[in-house]
Design a protein around this motif. Structure first.
Motif, PDB file in Angstrom:
ATOM      1  N   VAL A   1       0.962  -1.141  -0.103  1.00 31.89           N
ATOM      2  CA  VAL A   1      -0.109  -0.048   0.005  1.00 31.89           C
ATOM      3  C   VAL A   1       0.805   1.147  -0.113  1.00 31.89           C
ATOM      4  CG1 VAL A   1      -1.653   1.390   1.309  1.00 31.89           C
ATOM      5  CG2 VAL A   1      -1.842  -1.146   0.996  1.00 31.89           C
ATOM      6  N   LEU A   2       1.684   1.588   1.143  1.00 33.93           N
ATOM      7  CA  LEU A   2       2.464   2.642   1.013  1.00 33.93           C
ATOM      8  C   LEU A   2       3.250   2.796  -0.087  1.00 33.93           C
ATOM      9  CD1 LEU A   2       3.275   2.968   5.116  1.00 33.93           C
ATOM     10  CD2 LEU A   2       1.547   4.049   3.682  1.00 33.93           C
ATOM     11  N   LYS A   3       4.331   1.811  -0.361  1.00 38.81           N
ATOM     12  CA  LYS A   3       5.266   1.858  -1.395  1.00 38.81           C
ATOM     13  C   LYS A   3       4.375   2.193  -2.708  1.00 38.81           C
ATOM     14  CE  LYS A   3       9.222  -0.114   0.782  1.00 38.81           C
ATOM     15  NZ  LYS A   3      10.256  -1.220   0.772  1.00 38.81           N
ATOM     16  N   PRO A   4       3.669   1.353  -3.080  1.00 42.39           N
ATOM     17  CA  PRO A   4       2.809   1.824  -4.483  1.00 42.39           C
ATOM     18  C   PRO A   4       2.279   2.870  -4.505  1.00 42.39           C
ATOM     19  CG  PRO A   4       2.200  -0.593  -3.622  1.00 42.39           C
ATOM     20  CD  PRO A   4       3.189   0.196  -2.586  1.00 42.39           C
ATOM     21  N   SER A   5       1.616   3.567  -3.276  1.00 40.06           N
ATOM     22  CA  SER A   5       1.084   4.831  -3.169  1.00 40.06           C
ATOM     23  C   SER A   5       2.047   5.948  -3.514  1.00 40.06           C
ATOM     24  CB  SER A   5       0.150   5.131  -1.998  1.00 40.06           C
ATOM     25  OG  SER A   5       1.226   5.145  -0.963  1.00 40.06           O
ATOM     26  N   MET A   6       3.243   5.797  -3.256  1.00 43.13           N
ATOM     27  CA  MET A   6       4.233   6.836  -3.794  1.00 43.13           C
ATOM     28  C   MET A   6       4.902   6.485  -4.825  1.00 43.13           C
ATOM     29  SD  MET A   6       6.120   7.100   0.252  1.00 43.13           S
ATOM     30  CE  MET A   6       6.835   5.590   0.435  1.00 43.13           C
ATOM     31  N   GLU A   7       4.690   5.272  -5.536  1.00 42.41           N
ATOM     32  CA  GLU A   7       5.558   5.537  -7.025  1.00 42.41           C
ATOM     33  C   GLU A   7       4.271   5.316  -7.968  1.00 42.41           C
ATOM     34  OE1 GLU A   7       7.246   1.656  -6.268  1.00 42.41           O
ATOM     35  OE2 GLU A   7       8.819   2.187  -4.967  1.00 42.41           O
ATOM     36  N   ASP A   8       3.227   4.752  -7.661  1.00 46.58           N
ATOM     37  CA  ASP A   8       2.206   4.460  -8.728  1.00 46.58           C
ATOM     38  C   ASP A   8       1.248   5.665  -8.602  1.00 46.58           C
ATOM     39  OD1 ASP A   8       0.438   3.629 -10.528  1.00 46.58           O
ATOM     40  OD2 ASP A   8       0.186   1.892  -9.749  1.00 46.58           O
ATOM     41  N   LYS A   9       0.911   6.278  -9.755  1.00 44.47           N
ATOM     42  CA  LYS A   9      -0.258   7.356  -9.667  1.00 44.47           C
ATOM     43  C   LYS A   9      -1.569   6.966  -9.272  1.00 44.47           C
ATOM     44  CE  LYS A   9       2.575  10.711 -12.087  1.00 44.47           C
ATOM     45  NZ  LYS A   9       2.694  11.799 -13.454  1.00 44.47           N
ATOM     46  N   ARG A  10      -1.791   5.706  -9.949  1.00 37.60           N
ATOM     47  CA  ARG A  10      -3.075   5.042 -10.043  1.00 37.60           C
ATOM     48  C   ARG A  10      -3.574   4.707  -8.489  1.00 37.60           C
ATOM     49  NH1 ARG A  10      -7.588   4.334  -9.833  1.00 37.60           N
ATOM     50  NH2 ARG A  10      -8.912   2.726 -10.779  1.00 37.60           N
ATOM     51  N   LEU A  11      -2.690   4.383  -7.397  1.00 34.69           N
ATOM     52  CA  LEU A  11      -3.135   4.316  -6.349  1.00 34.69           C
ATOM     53  C   LEU A  11      -2.960   5.132  -5.262  1.00 34.69           C
ATOM     54  CD1 LEU A  11      -2.616   0.712  -4.474  1.00 34.69           C
ATOM     55  CD2 LEU A  11      -1.924   2.660  -3.275  1.00 34.69           C
ATOM     56  N   LYS A  12      -4.017   5.602  -4.408  1.00 31.90           N
ATOM     57  CA  LYS A  12      -3.875   6.765  -3.555  1.00 31.90           C
ATOM     58  C   LYS A  12      -4.251   6.043  -1.951  1.00 31.90           C
ATOM     59  CE  LYS A  12      -4.567  10.316  -6.984  1.00 31.90           C
ATOM     60  NZ  LYS A  12      -5.455  11.296  -7.508  1.00 31.90           N
ATOM     61  N   LEU A  13      -3.872   6.825  -1.040  1.00 32.71           N
ATOM     62  CA  LEU A  13      -4.208   6.453   0.252  1.00 32.71           C
ATOM     63  C   LEU A  13      -4.751   7.467   0.793  1.00 32.71           C
ATOM     64  CD1 LEU A  13      -4.014   3.865   2.247  1.00 32.71           C
ATOM     65  CD2 LEU A  13      -1.771   4.941   2.930  1.00 32.71           C
ATOM     66  N   ALA A  14      -6.054   7.312   1.397  1.00 27.19           N
ATOM     67  CA  ALA A  14      -6.518   8.361   2.252  1.00 27.19           C
ATOM     68  C   ALA A  14      -6.168   8.673   3.605  1.00 27.19           C
ATOM     69  CB  ALA A  14      -8.361   8.007   2.519  1.00 27.19           C
ATOM     70  N   GLU A  15      -6.365  10.031   4.200  1.00 29.63           N
ATOM     71  CA  GLU A  15      -5.755  10.323   5.487  1.00 29.63           C
ATOM     72  C   GLU A  15      -6.350   9.533   6.472  1.00 29.63           C
ATOM     73  OE1 GLU A  15      -3.219  11.910   5.768  1.00 29.63           O
ATOM     74  OE2 GLU A  15      -2.932  12.294   3.572  1.00 29.63           O
ATOM     75  N   PHE A  16      -5.497   8.825   7.149  1.00 29.36           N
ATOM     76  CA  PHE A  16      -5.965   8.378   8.492  1.00 29.36           C
ATOM     77  C   PHE A  16      -4.841   7.878   9.381  1.00 29.36           C
ATOM     78  CE2 PHE A  16      -6.412   4.982   5.613  1.00 29.36           C
ATOM     79  CZ  PHE A  16      -5.863   3.779   5.972  1.00 29.36           C
ATOM     80  N   ASP A  17      -4.785   7.410  10.686  1.00 29.20           N
ATOM     81  CA  ASP A  17      -3.638   7.070  11.289  1.00 29.20           C
ATOM     82  C   ASP A  17      -3.358   5.368  10.819  1.00 29.20           C
ATOM     83  OD1 ASP A  17      -1.930   6.609  13.198  1.00 29.20           O
ATOM     84  OD2 ASP A  17      -2.927   7.076  14.972  1.00 29.20           O
ATOM     85  N   TYR A  18      -2.208   5.411  10.342  1.00 28.97           N
ATOM     86  CA  TYR A  18      -1.805   4.247   9.808  1.00 28.97           C
ATOM     87  C   TYR A  18      -1.343   3.218  10.834  1.00 28.97           C
ATOM     88  CZ  TYR A  18      -1.669   7.113   5.548  1.00 28.97           C
ATOM     89  OH  TYR A  18      -2.228   7.927   4.476  1.00 28.97           O
ATOM     90  N   SER A  19      -0.589   4.029  11.705  1.00 27.61           N
ATOM     91  CA  SER A  19      -0.120   2.871  12.757  1.00 27.61           C
ATOM     92  C   SER A  19      -1.076   2.632  13.668  1.00 27.61           C
ATOM     93  CB  SER A  19       0.896   3.979  13.720  1.00 27.61           C
ATOM     94  OG  SER A  19       1.381   3.071  14.789  1.00 27.61           O
ATOM     95  N   ALA A  20      -2.144   3.410  13.784  1.00 29.64           N
ATOM     96  CA  ALA A  20      -3.197   2.876  14.827  1.00 29.64           C
ATOM     97  C   ALA A  20      -4.026   1.529  14.216  1.00 29.64           C
ATOM     98  CB  ALA A  20      -4.230   3.808  15.267  1.00 29.64           C
ATOM     99  N   LYS A  21      -4.226   2.074  12.908  1.00 25.81           N
ATOM    100  CA  LYS A  21      -4.939   0.784  12.184  1.00 25.81           C
ATOM    101  C   LYS A  21      -4.429  -0.581  11.916  1.00 25.81           C
ATOM    102  CE  LYS A  21      -8.283   0.986  10.629  1.00 25.81           C
ATOM    103  NZ  LYS A  21      -9.678   0.652  10.818  1.00 25.81           N
ATOM    104  N   CYS A  22      -3.027  -0.332  12.011  1.00 19.95           N
ATOM    105  CA  CYS A  22      -2.186  -1.684  11.701  1.00 19.95           C
ATOM    106  C   CYS A  22      -2.328  -2.161  13.246  1.00 19.95           C
ATOM    107  CB  CYS A  22      -0.692  -1.379  11.411  1.00 19.95           C
ATOM    108  SG  CYS A  22      -0.484  -0.824   9.814  1.00 19.95           S
ATOM    109  N   SER A  23      -2.415  -1.694  14.041  1.00 19.19           N
ATOM    110  CA  SER A  23      -2.487  -2.206  15.422  1.00 19.19           C
ATOM    111  C   SER A  23      -3.712  -2.777  15.774  1.00 19.19           C
ATOM    112  CB  SER A  23      -2.198  -1.308  16.495  1.00 19.19           C
ATOM    113  OG  SER A  23      -0.825  -0.669  16.414  1.00 19.19           O
ATOM    114  N   GLU A  24      -4.663  -2.011  15.102  1.00 18.75           N
ATOM    115  CA  GLU A  24      -6.085  -2.640  15.266  1.00 18.75           C
ATOM    116  C   GLU A  24      -6.350  -3.728  14.463  1.00 18.75           C
ATOM    117  OE1 GLU A  24     -10.777  -1.153  14.171  1.00 18.75           O
ATOM    118  OE2 GLU A  24      -8.845   0.239  14.180  1.00 18.75           O
ATOM    119  N   ILE A  25      -5.782  -3.968  13.274  1.00 12.32           N
ATOM    120  CA  ILE A  25      -5.974  -5.120  12.505  1.00 12.32           C
ATOM    121  C   ILE A  25      -5.307  -6.239  13.229  1.00 12.32           C
ATOM    122  CG2 ILE A  25      -5.317  -6.056   9.906  1.00 12.32           C
ATOM    123  CD1 ILE A  25      -5.658  -3.298   9.044  1.00 12.32           C
TER     124      ILE A  25
END
Length: 611
Positions: free
Chosen positions: A489-513
């Protein structure tokens, strides 16, 4: 007294005093006239003493010293009342103006509503006219389509009629040709039969002459060949040098044919062992001539690159990582010192990193890895023994050494009983046991299984070390989620223009998952990362939102629970089948061990079948 100066109660004037009718006396109380109504009677009755008291009060007020002040006060009160009246009049005028403004506003509002209604009516009228125009256009298109279909149908009917006429003409021509051909053939047959009947004697004479000539020619050929062969054989036998040369030539030809036949087989096996890949090997890192020619850059990189950490990209429990790292270091030093490799068994649930570690272990130690699956052995049948020997011959021919990884090893390394495996599988297992009976410095055997309890005891004897791969705990799951979130997710969103990532707390979301995915394996968590990426690509704007991530996680959890339920049902079914088989075997054993009864004996004295 206030009514005398306009200060009566409530601002009213002095009380109206009824006037007595003429002809009456002016006394305090007089009799009312007759023929009066009740209300007139009530108004006629008044107290004349009040008038006297009022008159006396007025006289006393005139004599009083405050008469002027009372008069001034009365004037002021009258002015005040006039001002109040004027104020009320102004308020009334203001109210009237306000009512006029309200009326104007109401008129404007009604006008606006009327205009809005008119605009809506115009819009509806325009829409209705547009619908009528569209409907007319559709009707025109329909009519044109109907006309085109009608014309096409007429053309097809015309073509069909022409084709039918052409076929009828061809059939008629064919019938005429057929009749003419039959007539010609009949005429020719009749003429030939007539000619043969007339010349039958001449034909018989010709046949007899040809047969006699052929017989004489064959007899002469046999005589000539016999005389020539007899003379040649007599001359060959009389010459001993020719006999010796012929015998030597025949012997050398036989030796050459035998050597070529067996030499070709040996050469083919050598080439297959050195250059080819056995059919049981699904994946290998061992380079062949074809791979070097096809991928020269990859070959050079592999030769130049130094071995990396054996656990790079693999996340396990800390104590398990420490043990596996020790195994990798020991294997690498064994490779350097040309020592004997230790066979390894990795067991645990699927998707916990067994295959990944096997590949990484081979690369870290500088060995080639070869992956084979136990399920590929059973379909080979009788050829399984030969294929198994080819795998080990191919492994021994490697200069770097081969890490032979057998995935799902319990599929063909089961206990050698007639009920579990076939004769061909038993023979293949025996070949595997024969080739792995001693420690080797050419290959390292790594087995992976989800059910190691099904192994044959001879296989357990060949295992030097066992490592259990368990389901990741909370810490490992959080590390895995962060790893795959960053990778997919993170690396493709920085390299690929087709994939974008919305604004939220990524660290907290990973812990929750990580907290929600209890029981999921590392492979299932890696599939979550792929699912997030695919969901973002499938969206219209290519933006991965927090809700999308939650949906994919919930789907993965539901699927995992469903798989667990299926596995539990299958385990219960197998236990029931095993119990039924055990009961039937016990009954059979009881029948075999029960004493035989003599004919005519008492059935009641027979031993119980299940005793």
């Amino acid at each position: 007294m206030s009514w005398l100066f306009g200060m009566g109660g409530g601002g009213q004037g002095p009380p109206q005093i009824p006037v007595p009718p003429p002809g009456g006396d002016n006394k305090g109380s007089s009799e009312p006239p007759k023929n009066l109504t009740k209300s007139e009677m009530e108004s006629y009755r008044f107290d004349s003493a009040a008038l006297e008291r009022a008159a006396n009060a007025a006289k006393e007020l005139e004599k009083s010293k405050n008469a002027k002040e009372a008069l001034e006060l009365s004037k002021l009160q009258e002015q005040t009342k006039q001002l109040e009246t004027q104020t009320k009049s102004k308020e009334m005028e203001a109210y009237i103006e306000e009512m006029k403004l309200q009326a104007v506003k109401v008129q404007e509002e009604e006008r606006r509503k009327t205009m809005s209604k008119e605009a809506e009516l115009h819009q509806q009228k325009a829409k209705y006219q547009d619908q009528l125009a569209r409907r007319r256009y559709d009707d025109q298109l329909t009519q044109q389509t109907r006309l085109q279909e009608e014309n096409l149908r007429k053309q097809e009917e015309s073509v069909a009629k022409q084709e039918q006429m052409r076929k009828a003409t061809l059939e008629h021509e064919f019938e005429l040709r057929k009749k003419n051909e039959q007539a010609r053939i009949e005429a020719e047959m009749k003429a030939r039969g007539k000619m043969e009947r007339e010349n039958i004697d001449l034909i018989k004479e010709q046949i007899k002459l040809k047969a006699q000539e052929k017989r004489e020619t064959i007899l002469e050929s046999i005589k000539t060949a016999g005389s020539v062969l007899g003379a040649g054989f007599q001359a060959f036998i009389s010459d001993r040098d020719k006999v010796a040369a012929t015998a030597f030539g025949i012997t050398m030809a036989a030796v050459g044919i035998y050597a070529a036949k067996h030499g070709t087989g040996v050469t083919a096996r050598y080439v297959e062992a050195r250059l080819g890949t056995p059919s049981l090997v699904r994946e290998t890192s061992r380079l062949t001539v074809g791979e070097v020619i096809k991928h020269p850059i990859k070959t050079v990189k592999r030769i130049v690159n130094k071995p990396e950490d054996a656990l790079k990209g693999i996340i396990l429990k800390p104590e398990l990582e420490e043990r596996l790292r020790d195994i990798a270091i020991a294997t690498r030093h064994t490779k350097k010192n040309k020592g004997f490799y230790r066979n390894l068994l990795m067991y645990g649930p699927p998707g916990t990193g067994k295959t990944m570690f096997a590949k990484s272990l081979a690369q870290h130690s500088g060995m080639d890895y070869a992956i084979m699956t136990g399920g590929d052995v059973a379909p080979m049948g009788k050829e399984g023994v030969t294929a198994m020997h080819k795998v080990f011959d191919w492994s021994k021919a490697s200069r770097r050494g081969v890490l032979l990884f057998v995935d799902e090893a319990d599929a063909f390394l089961r206990k050698r009983s007639k009920e579990l495996i076939s004769e061909d599988m038993r023979a293949t297992l025996n070949a595997f046991l024969y080739r792995t009976g001693e420690q080797s410095n050419k290959f390292m055997l790594v087995l992976a299984s989800n059910q190691p309890e099904q192994f044959d005891w001879a296989i357990n004897d060949r295992i030097d070390e066992m490592v259990e791969f368990g389901v990741p705990t909370l810490d490992e799951r959080e590390r895995l989620v962060r790893l795959y979130f960053d990778q997919f997710v993170l690396k493709p969103s920085m390299e690929d223009k087709r994939l974008k990532l919305a604004e939220f707390d990524y660290s907290a979301k990973c812990s929750e998952i990580a907290r929600l995915t209890e029981g999921l394996s590392g492979r299932e968590i890696s599939k979550l990362g792929v699912a997030w990426q695919a969901t973002a690509y499938a969206s219209e704007e290519g933006v991965l939102t927090e809700q999308m991530i939650n949906d994919r996680v919930n789907d993965a959890i539901r699927q995992h629970k469903k798989k667990d339920m299926w596995q539990h049902e299958q385990a219960v079914k197998e236990e029931l089948e095993l119990g039924a088989a055990y009961t039937s075997e016990k009954d059979m054993a009881a029948d075999l061990t029960a004493p035989q009864t003599k004919p005519g004996s008492d059935p009641s004295q027979r031993p119980s079948q299940h005793s």
